[in-house]
Design an enzyme around this catalytic site. Structure first.
Site, PDB file in Angstrom:
ATOM      1  N   GLY A  92       5.070  27.301  46.527  1.00  0.00           N
ATOM      2  CA  GLY A  92       6.104  26.359  46.115  1.00  0.00           C
ATOM      3  C   GLY A  92       6.456  25.249  47.070  1.00  0.00           C
ATOM      4  O   GLY A  92       7.197  24.330  46.690  1.00  0.00           O
TER       5      GLY A  92
ATOM      6  N   GLU B  12       1.668  32.351  48.814  1.00  0.00           N
ATOM      7  CA  GLU B  12       0.774  31.882  47.750  1.00  0.00           C
ATOM      8  C   GLU B  12       0.849  30.375  47.564  1.00  0.00           C
ATOM      9  O   GLU B  12       1.194  29.889  46.488  1.00  0.00           O
ATOM     10  CB  GLU B  12       1.163  32.537  46.419  1.00  0.00           C
ATOM     11  CG  GLU B  12       1.218  34.043  46.434  1.00  0.00           C
ATOM     12  CD  GLU B  12       1.849  34.626  45.168  1.00  0.00           C
ATOM     13  OE1 GLU B  12       2.592  33.910  44.461  1.00  0.00           O
ATOM     14  OE2 GLU B  12       1.585  35.801  44.893  1.00  0.00           O
TER      15      GLU B  12
ATOM     16  N   GLY C 231      -0.265  26.704  46.677  1.00  0.00           N
ATOM     17  CA  GLY C 231      -1.310  26.062  45.884  1.00  0.00           C
ATOM     18  C   GLY C 231      -1.287  24.563  46.142  1.00  0.00           C
ATOM     19  O   GLY C 231      -2.174  23.992  46.775  1.00  0.00           O
ATOM     20  N   ARG C 232      -0.194  23.947  45.705  1.00  0.00           N
ATOM     21  CA  ARG C 232      -0.075  22.496  45.785  1.00  0.00           C
ATOM     22  C   ARG C 232      -0.256  21.969  47.209  1.00  0.00           C
ATOM     23  O   ARG C 232      -0.942  20.971  47.428  1.00  0.00           O
ATOM     24  CB  ARG C 232       1.313  22.085  45.272  1.00  0.00           C
ATOM     25  CG  ARG C 232       1.519  20.599  45.113  1.00  0.00           C
ATOM     26  CD  ARG C 232       2.977  20.301  44.763  1.00  0.00           C
ATOM     27  NE  ARG C 232       3.466  21.066  43.638  1.00  0.00           N
ATOM     28  CZ  ARG C 232       3.373  20.679  42.353  1.00  0.00           C
ATOM     29  NH1 ARG C 232       2.855  19.512  42.054  1.00  0.00           N
ATOM     30  NH2 ARG C 232       3.833  21.458  41.390  1.00  0.00           N
TER      31      ARG C 232
ATOM     32  N   ARG D 158       0.053  15.003  34.908  1.00  0.00           N
ATOM     33  CA  ARG D 158       1.309  15.151  35.642  1.00  0.00           C
ATOM     34  C   ARG D 158       2.342  14.059  35.347  1.00  0.00           C
ATOM     35  O   ARG D 158       3.517  14.372  35.152  1.00  0.00           O
ATOM     36  CB  ARG D 158       1.059  15.289  37.149  1.00  0.00           C
ATOM     37  CG  ARG D 158       0.231  16.550  37.499  1.00  0.00           C
ATOM     38  CD  ARG D 158       0.208  16.863  38.982  1.00  0.00           C
ATOM     39  NE  ARG D 158       1.522  17.196  39.461  1.00  0.00           N
ATOM     40  CZ  ARG D 158       2.351  16.366  40.065  1.00  0.00           C
ATOM     41  NH1 ARG D 158       1.971  15.131  40.357  1.00  0.00           N
ATOM     42  NH2 ARG D 158       3.548  16.755  40.413  1.00  0.00           N
TER      43      ARG D 158
ATOM     44  N   TYR E 296       5.487  15.847  33.850  1.00  0.00           N
ATOM     45  CA  TYR E 296       6.558  16.095  34.829  1.00  0.00           C
ATOM     46  C   TYR E 296       7.206  14.801  35.322  1.00  0.00           C
ATOM     47  O   TYR E 296       7.895  14.827  36.343  1.00  0.00           O
ATOM     48  CB  TYR E 296       6.007  16.814  36.069  1.00  0.00           C
ATOM     49  CG  TYR E 296       5.160  18.039  35.822  1.00  0.00           C
ATOM     50  CD1 TYR E 296       5.716  19.202  35.281  1.00  0.00           C
ATOM     51  CD2 TYR E 296       3.816  18.049  36.154  1.00  0.00           C
ATOM     52  CE1 TYR E 296       4.936  20.326  35.088  1.00  0.00           C
ATOM     53  CE2 TYR E 296       3.034  19.182  35.967  1.00  0.00           C
ATOM     54  CZ  TYR E 296       3.596  20.310  35.437  1.00  0.00           C
ATOM     55  OH  TYR E 296       2.822  21.427  35.247  1.00  0.00           O
TER      56      TYR E 296
ATOM     57  N   CYS F  22      -4.590   7.400  22.741  1.00  0.00           N
ATOM     58  CA  CYS F  22      -3.733   6.879  21.675  1.00  0.00           C
ATOM     59  C   CYS F  22      -2.357   7.540  21.675  1.00  0.00           C
ATOM     60  O   CYS F  22      -1.981   8.210  20.710  1.00  0.00           O
ATOM     61  CB  CYS F  22      -4.420   7.097  20.335  1.00  0.00           C
ATOM     62  SG  CYS F  22      -6.109   6.524  20.386  1.00  0.00           S
TER      63      CYS F  22
ATOM     64  N   TYR G  51      -3.137  20.612  40.349  1.00  0.00           N
ATOM     65  CA  TYR G  51      -2.666  20.454  38.966  1.00  0.00           C
ATOM     66  C   TYR G  51      -3.195  19.151  38.361  1.00  0.00           C
ATOM     67  O   TYR G  51      -2.514  18.483  37.587  1.00  0.00           O
ATOM     68  CB  TYR G  51      -1.129  20.575  38.901  1.00  0.00           C
ATOM     69  CG  TYR G  51      -0.640  21.839  39.582  1.00  0.00           C
ATOM     70  CD1 TYR G  51      -0.860  23.070  38.985  1.00  0.00           C
ATOM     71  CD2 TYR G  51      -0.032  21.806  40.835  1.00  0.00           C
ATOM     72  CE1 TYR G  51      -0.471  24.246  39.618  1.00  0.00           C
ATOM     73  CE2 TYR G  51       0.366  22.977  41.474  1.00  0.00           C
ATOM     74  CZ  TYR G  51       0.149  24.195  40.861  1.00  0.00           C
ATOM     75  OH  TYR G  51       0.536  25.357  41.486  1.00  0.00           O
TER      76      TYR G  51
HETATM   77  C1  LIG Z   1       2.147  28.354  40.610  1.00  0.00           C
HETATM   78  C2  LIG Z   1       2.389  29.533  41.466  1.00  0.00           C
HETATM   79  C3  LIG Z   1       2.172  29.456  42.843  1.00  0.00           C
HETATM   80  C4  LIG Z   1       1.773  28.180  43.540  1.00  0.00           C
HETATM   81  O1  LIG Z   1       2.781  27.236  43.549  1.00  0.00           O
HETATM   82  P1  LIG Z   1       2.593  25.886  44.398  1.00  0.00           P
HETATM   83  O2  LIG Z   1       3.814  25.122  44.104  1.00  0.00           O
HETATM   84  O3  LIG Z   1       1.366  25.236  43.899  1.00  0.00           O
HETATM   85  O4  LIG Z   1       2.491  26.283  45.835  1.00  0.00           O
HETATM   86  C5  LIG Z   1       2.323  30.614  43.586  1.00  0.00           C
HETATM   87  N1  LIG Z   1       2.709  31.781  43.014  1.00  0.00           N
HETATM   88  C6  LIG Z   1       2.939  31.875  41.694  1.00  0.00           C
HETATM   89  C7  LIG Z   1       3.330  33.181  41.122  1.00  0.00           C
HETATM   90  C8  LIG Z   1       2.798  30.771  40.875  1.00  0.00           C
HETATM   91  O5  LIG Z   1       3.041  30.863  39.572  1.00  0.00           O
END
Ligand SMILES: *Cc1c(COP(=O)(O)O)cnc(C)c1O
Length: 421
Positions: free
Chosen positions: A239, A275, A277-278, A314, A318, A346, A375
């Site tokens: 997150g 965890e 990701g972004r 995105r 968002y 379109c 994403y």
């Molecule tokens: C989407 C998600 C993440 C990654 O979130 P980021 O904002 O991309 O770091 C980690 N854990 C869970 C359970 C998620 O759903």
């Protein structure tokens, strides 16, 4: 920080000029930088130095196997949210005991798949899921390692579509019910409780919501241990946000995030999983696109690109901002003009930016959307029968196509016509 910079007036991915890639594979295309992916993974890994930990890349952010392999080679685990992601992670060579399986709707088939192939743990999101995992594991004669995702009812102060830690969201069990659910889990055959999981949302730009959530998790750890549960692992989710506009104030750094983790849960003797990701993939990718037309509207100018909402959703989904920059560096002191930047699809929602001040551009010019690595490609579709766009991975002065653009035959041959038609 990333590795997309102007060199001799041309925007490069590491040492590869983007016009070279455009000439070879066409546009639009996603281009990723290995050095940026590696740098961001290492920032998290180093931020947790001193604590036993595993950085599980949330592969839903960008799941090409070449990206997974790059990160797995540094020691990354993976956070997967579907049977497809599990299969991809394994195919990319990730060790099953480094795979964490998350998601509110795990099916029986997905649970069997992961128990058969092996995994680090399920992050369980409900009591019915706990019961299903227990039944399947007992049937298979194995024990399923689980954490239970608690919903700490914390406002992540992010976009509503990516906030997950408030009681109104579908994720996890209410933290107030945790003791009862852990007691139920301990009594189930086939379940081995190994820890607690929390994830409050994505694109967080402050530490305070993490702090509030992690303090609740620390307290819960002590309570559950008091109840006799063996809490060895804390999965603290992902997150952490990234700066989408270079002019914005920067979100907290991984080092500050790591210090917060040490402060809030470091004393518990738990193994820590995170965890992200972004933050690993976001600034490690750009979307390369070409101007098709400059169209004069009434009181506005449209920059019509060959990329569209199906390639990068995105902004439509968002209201996200991406910096859009010309690939050929504008001269110092250049004039700026305002464009509505749009794609060919379109839908009026196929708008990347409105009234965006940019250097003057012409048909045929290349532009790059910055911070499009997370994403981006993973959320693309073939809407309007537009082929999924290629992905290219750069490392130093090397580059390779890691997903090719399908041709029209490949796309339309997936349809089948019933014999009665
Ligand atoms: C989407 C998600 C993440 C990654 O979130 P980021 O904002 O991309 O770091 C980690 N854990 C869970 C359970 C998620 O759903």
């Amino acid at each position: 920080m990333d590795h997309f910079d102007y060199k001799n007036g041309v925007l490069c991915a590491e040492d590869v000029p983007l016009p070279e890639i455009a000439a070879e594979v066409g546009t639009p295309a996603y281009v990723y930088s290995t050095a940026t992916l590696e740098r961001h993974y290492r920032l998290f890994d180093e931020a947790l130095d001193g604590l036993p930990h595993l950085v599980c890349y949330a592969m839903k952010a960008a799941s090409n196997q070449a990206i997974l392999k790059t990160l797995a080679a540094l020691g990354a685990g993976m956070d997967v949210v579907s049977g497809g992601e599990y299969a991809r992670a394994v195919a990319a060579g990730v060790a099953p005991d480094k795979i964490v399986f998350a998601g509110v709707g795990k099916t029986e088939a997905e649970i069997r798949q992961a128990l058969t192939g092996g995994l680090r743990q399920f992050n369980v999101e409900s009591e019915p899921e706990l019961q299903l995992i227990s039944r399947i594991a007992a049937e298979m004669g194995v024990s399923a390692p689980v954490t239970i995702r608690v919903n700490p009812d914390v406002d992540a102060k992010t976009h509503a579509k990516i906030a997950t830690g408030k009681s109104e969201n579908k994720f996890g069990i209410p933290i107030s019910k945790a003791r009862a659910v852990y007691a139920e889990a301990a009594a189930l055959p086939g379940i081995e409780v190994v820890g607690i999981d929390v994830h409050i949302g994505s694109q967080l730009t402050e530490l305070a919501p993490f702090e509030a959530a992690y303090r609740k998790v620390a307290e819960l750890t002590e309570t559950l241990r008091g109840d006799g549960h063996d809490i060895q692992r804390l999965d603290l989710g992902g997150g952490l946000g990234i700066p989408y506009a270079r002019s914005n104030s920067a979100p907290p750094l991984p080092t500050e995030y790591g210090a917060l983790i040490k402060e809030t849960v470091g004393h518990l003797g738990c193994e820590i999983e995170i965890e992200p990701g972004r933050l690993i993939a976001g600034n490690a990718g750009i979307l390369l696109s070409r101007v098709i037309y400059v169209k004069e509207g009434e009181g506005r100018r449209f920059l019509i690109l060959d990329a569209a909402m199906n390639d990068l959703i995105r902004p439509a989904m968002y209201d996200a901002w991406h910096d859009i920059v010309p690939v050929i560096e504008p001269a110092a002191g250049h004039e700026r003009t305002e464009y509505d930047v749009v794609g060919p699809v379109c839908e009026s929602g196929d708008t990347f930016a409105k009234g965006r001040a940019m250097p003057e551009l012409q048909a045929g010019d290349l532009v790059a959307f910055r911070s499009a690595g997370a994403y981006g490609a993973v959320m693309s579709s073939e809407y309007n029968t537009r082929p999924l766009i290629p992905e290219i991975l750069v490392k130093g002065d090397h580059h390779a196509v890691i997903r090719a653009r399908p041709n029209f035959d490949e796309i339309i041959s997936r349809d089948s016509i019933p014999e009665w038609l």
